[in-house]
Scaffold this motif. Structure first.
Motif, short mmCIF file in Angstrom:
data_model
loop_
_atom_site.label_atom_id
_atom_site.label_comp_id
_atom_site.label_asym_id
_atom_site.label_seq_id
_atom_site.Cartn_x
_atom_site.Cartn_y
_atom_site.Cartn_z
N ARG A 7 0.74 6.71 12.16
CA ARG A 7 0.36 5.93 10.80
C ARG A 7 1.15 5.60 10.11
O ARG A 7 1.52 4.54 9.56
CB ARG A 7 -0.48 7.00 10.11
N LEU A 8 2.82 6.29 9.65
CA LEU A 8 3.30 6.59 8.85
C LEU A 8 3.83 5.03 9.70
O LEU A 8 4.87 4.16 9.32
CB LEU A 8 4.07 7.40 8.61
N ALA A 9 4.43 5.26 11.08
CA ALA A 9 5.55 3.96 11.54
C ALA A 9 4.43 2.35 11.83
O ALA A 9 4.99 1.81 11.68
CB ALA A 9 5.42 4.13 12.84
N SER A 10 3.31 2.73 11.89
CA SER A 10 2.52 1.54 11.10
C SER A 10 2.85 0.84 10.03
O SER A 10 2.57 -0.27 9.69
CB SER A 10 0.84 1.64 11.69
N ILE A 11 3.15 1.38 8.78
CA ILE A 11 3.15 1.14 7.84
C ILE A 11 5.01 1.07 7.35
O ILE A 11 5.64 1.09 5.81
CB ILE A 11 2.42 1.64 6.66
N ARG A 12 5.79 0.35 8.19
CA ARG A 12 7.29 0.75 8.21
C ARG A 12 7.71 0.16 6.92
O ARG A 12 8.82 0.21 6.09
CB ARG A 12 7.70 1.27 9.44
N THR A 13 7.14 -1.10 7.46
CA THR A 13 8.11 -2.25 6.41
C THR A 13 7.26 -2.70 5.21
O THR A 13 7.08 -3.03 3.85
CB THR A 13 8.12 -3.76 6.54
N LYS B 183 3.88 2.90 1.48
CA LYS B 183 3.07 4.26 1.54
C LYS B 183 1.95 4.17 0.48
O LYS B 183 2.09 4.98 -0.50
CB LYS B 183 3.51 5.18 2.00
N GLY B 184 0.91 3.65 0.41
CA GLY B 184 0.11 3.94 -1.20
C GLY B 184 -0.75 4.97 -1.22
O GLY B 184 -0.88 6.00 -0.25
N LEU B 185 -1.67 5.19 -2.04
CA LEU B 185 -2.59 5.86 -2.35
C LEU B 185 -4.41 6.07 -1.45
O LEU B 185 -5.02 5.58 -2.16
CB LEU B 185 -3.32 6.26 -4.01
N SER B 186 -4.53 5.27 -0.15
CA SER B 186 -5.81 5.07 0.39
C SER B 186 -5.34 5.66 1.88
O SER B 186 -4.02 5.38 2.26
CB SER B 186 -5.64 2.96 0.32
N ILE B 187 -6.92 6.01 1.91
CA ILE B 187 -6.72 6.72 3.49
C ILE B 187 -6.37 5.48 4.65
O ILE B 187 -7.18 4.70 4.76
CB ILE B 187 -7.75 7.86 3.05
N GLY B 188 -5.58 5.05 5.41
CA GLY B 188 -5.80 4.22 6.07
C GLY B 188 -5.89 4.55 7.39
O GLY B 188 -5.70 3.95 8.57
N ILE C 75 -6.41 17.27 -5.06
CA ILE C 75 -4.69 17.06 -3.86
C ILE C 75 -5.03 16.42 -2.51
O ILE C 75 -4.75 16.12 -1.87
CB ILE C 75 -4.53 18.47 -3.84
N GLY C 76 -6.16 17.41 -2.14
CA GLY C 76 -6.82 16.98 -0.86
C GLY C 76 -6.99 15.70 0.02
O GLY C 76 -6.09 14.70 0.66
N TYR C 77 -7.12 14.51 -1.54
CA TYR C 77 -7.69 13.34 -0.65
C TYR C 77 -5.65 12.70 -0.51
O TYR C 77 -5.82 12.18 -0.05
CB TYR C 77 -8.05 12.68 -2.21
N LEU C 78 -4.59 13.50 -1.75
CA LEU C 78 -3.99 12.49 -1.81
C LEU C 78 -3.17 12.86 -0.54
O LEU C 78 -2.43 12.17 0.82
CB LEU C 78 -3.02 13.38 -3.18
N LEU C 79 -3.28 14.33 -0.07
CA LEU C 79 -2.46 14.63 1.34
C LEU C 79 -2.99 13.47 2.33
O LEU C 79 -2.34 13.58 3.36
CB LEU C 79 -2.78 16.19 1.11
N LYS C 80 -4.46 13.48 2.77
CA LYS C 80 -4.31 12.29 3.38
C LYS C 80 -4.36 11.10 3.32
O LYS C 80 -4.62 10.46 4.11
CB LYS C 80 -6.33 12.27 3.73
N THR C 81 -3.66 10.32 2.12
CA THR C 81 -3.55 9.17 1.89
C THR C 81 -2.59 9.27 3.03
O THR C 81 -1.38 9.87 3.03
CB THR C 81 -3.56 8.97 1.01
N ASP C 82 -1.86 7.43 2.66
CA ASP C 82 -0.46 7.23 3.07
C ASP C 82 0.23 7.86 3.14
O ASP C 82 1.52 8.77 3.45
CB ASP C 82 -0.22 5.41 3.20
N PHE C 83 0.72 7.80 1.52
CA PHE C 83 1.45 8.53 0.41
C PHE C 83 1.80 10.20 0.80
O PHE C 83 3.01 10.60 1.21
CB PHE C 83 0.65 8.55 -0.83
N GLY C 84 0.69 10.47 0.95
CA GLY C 84 0.53 12.39 1.41
C GLY C 84 1.08 11.96 2.83
O GLY C 84 1.54 13.26 2.28
#
Lengths: 249, 289
Positions: free
Chosen positions: A104-110, A113-118, B146-155
């Motif tokens: 997942r991290l690699a797929s958004i390398r460029t 890294k936001g606050l949504s679940i990818g 916190i759990g939600y945050l850790l699941k996000t791309d940022f987390g």
């Protein structure tokens, strides 16, 4: 693609243990060239690669990637063009995270890294299909922590991760140095295939002269921070494997 | 019964602190001991704002911001000046003592008959049970966030930062900024524990934070033993265990007191308990060999 212009880099300036790792190298690497760098320890290969990656900055000279001057650009900002595979398999992946999180991290390398679940089902399927191409049977282990995999598996996955997002330059710093011969071969073949398929500009540092002979479209030998030999694709294909060994004797 | 209920409440109050320590130590791999200072800071800010009759809608964000700033300072010192994280934390905690004294204007601030978070709603008649229910909702919301945050791309990027810095930099993350954000988050959580405990105890005190980092560490270590024991990888279960760790830790202390151990010896017993938990894996392998 990459232009290195009279670049100098030294360490411990003015002290007794001063090292001039790179002494004014000028090198132009056109798009989709696969450059192999050989040279003895301390010849400045890794420093040169780190200069391109942005882990260290040049003392003098300039570096540009895709016509952008990046001489003072931080490594994490150069990731918009560059993907890296490190010598240590631990460095290229996060052991405590599972394969999926790493991808997942690699797929958004460029990207940010936001606050949504990818990670969703579609993404999982995409990762599974990618991993299947390795033929290592890892496609059913995507929820497993990276740390449970072998060095060879991790290096192969790191390679795949590099093309999860748009990638122009691939830097390979002795990617097979820590691997057994069989894994090393898988990793090198995967690298070569990705470089061809995705038309990547690649730099490979290696001590394995067989790999240096078999792969790449150009080879340079470095010595004392300078380019000693520089052979293009034609000259490289005329080269015999024994000639390479002679370079080091 | 009431005795154990208040241990449970204390445990829940400390769960935010435990989550904070979990983030700094386990996720970022940074031994952050700004905790002692930011916990007191959270308590002091709460106490002063409560006595000035400020709205709870102001107090909560104020506490979070104050704790966040304290953590960000440690993070800045650690990443930008390349100072060892322990020393950075000690320096910030040390100076926070003066900050806290200045904010309070004295060393102890009683909050008797001042309305608090726990008197905001009257769900049940018994005040302690009322506190318990309000607290539970509060802790569940924090844990969920916190759990939600850790699941996000940022987390995920946060978790990777403490794990493989070279990798996450190569993937385009500014690790310095990530660490500063992480320490700010950890200390904002710690300050929340100060916020809760002050309202539960009914006073703020300049020395309330001394050694509190041990409580957080103890809770995380109890949780970690369970995580390793059962090989847990789910973020939700891990967070639940950290909360559980905070509660178990308080129960052990309450039980020790109930056994009739001198209260003066409590800190030593706490230290011994933490030592025991940490060395349990080693001790059991010694026994096996």
């Amino acid at each position: 693609m990459i232009a290195i212009n009279d670049v100098h880099k030294g360490f411990n300036k003015g002290k007794a243990n001063q090292v001039n790792a790179v002494n004014g190298i000028t090198l132009s690497i056109p798009e989709s060239e696969f450059l192999v760098i050989v040279g003895s320890n301390g010849s400045g290969k890794t420093t040169l690669l780190n200069l391109v990656a942005g882990s260290v900055f040049p003392d003098a000279g300039s570096i540009s990637i895709d016509n952008n001057d990046v001489s003072k650009l931080a490594d994490y900002k150069r990731s918009q063009w560059i993907a890296r595979v490190f010598q240590n398999p631990m460095s290229g992946t996060a052991s405590d995270l599972n394969i999926l999180d790493n991808f997942r991290l690699a797929s958004i390398r460029t990207k940010t890294k936001g606050l949504s679940i990818g990670i969703n089902d579609k993404f999982k399927q995409q990762v599974r299909e990618k991993i299947e191409t390795l033929g290592m049977g890892l496609e059913n282990k995507i929820e497993q922590p990276m740390g449970t995999l072998s060095g060879g598996q991790r290096q192969a996955l790191t390679l795949l991760m590099s093309v999860m997002d748009s990638c122009k330059v691939l830097l390979l710093d002795e990617p097979t140095a820590a691997l057994d011969p069989r894994s090393a071969e898988v990793v090198m073949r995967t690298a070569d295939k990705l470089i061809t398929d995705f038309k990547l500009t690649a730099i490979l540092i290696t001590h394995n002269l067989k790999d240096a002979y078999n792969y790449g479209t150009r080879i340079i030998q470095m010595s004392e921070g300078l380019v000693l030999r520089d052979l293009n694709n034609k000259q490289k294909s005329d080269l015999k494997q024994n000639d390479l060994f002679d370079w080091f004797s | 019964m009431d005795f154990y209920l208040s241990a449970l409440i204390q445990g829940l109050c400390f769960s935010a602190l435990a989550l904070g320590i979990y983030i700094s130590i386990k996720i970022f791999n940074i031994p952050d001991i700004t905790t002692d200072g930011s916990y007191t800071l959270g308590g002091v800010v709460t106490g002063v704002l409560l006595t000035h009759h400020q709205s709870p809608y102001i107090i909560l964000p104020a506490v979070i911001i104050a704790g966040g700033i304290a953590g960000a300072l440690t993070g800045l010192i650690h990443t930008k000046l390349k100072i060892n994280a322990l020393l950075a934390g000690i320096l910030v905690t040390y100076s926070l003592y003066s900050v806290n004294l200045t904010i309070m204007g004295r060393s102890n601030l009683p909050l008797i008959s001042v309305p608090s978070l726990f008197s905001l709603l009257n769900l049940v008649a018994d005040p302690n049970q009322n506190t318990f229910w309000i607290l539970s909702v509060f802790v569940i919301i924090i844990t969920f966030l916190i759990g939600y945050l850790l699941k996000t791309d940022f987390g995920i990027a946060m978790r990777a930062t403490g794990n493989s810095e070279s990798m996450i930099r190569a993937l385009g993350v500014n690790t310095d900024r990530m660490k500063i954000t992480g320490l700010a988050l950890a200390n904002a959580l710690t300050a929340l524990s100060g916020y809760l405990i002050v309202q539960f105890q009914g006073f703020a005190d300049i020395s309330m934070g001394i050694g509190i980092v041990i409580v957080g560490l103890g809770s995380v270590i109890v949780a970690e033993s369970l995580i390793n024991w059962f090989r847990i990888t789910s973020v939700w279960v891990i967070l639940a265990l950290v909360l559980g760790g905070a509660v178990i830790f308080q129960f052990v202390l309450a039980f020790t007191l109930a056994l009739g151990v001198d209260a003066n010896l409590l800190k030593m017993v706490t230290a011994a308990f933490v030592l025991l938990i940490v060395s349990l894996p080693r001790l059991s392998s010694l026994k096996a060999s």
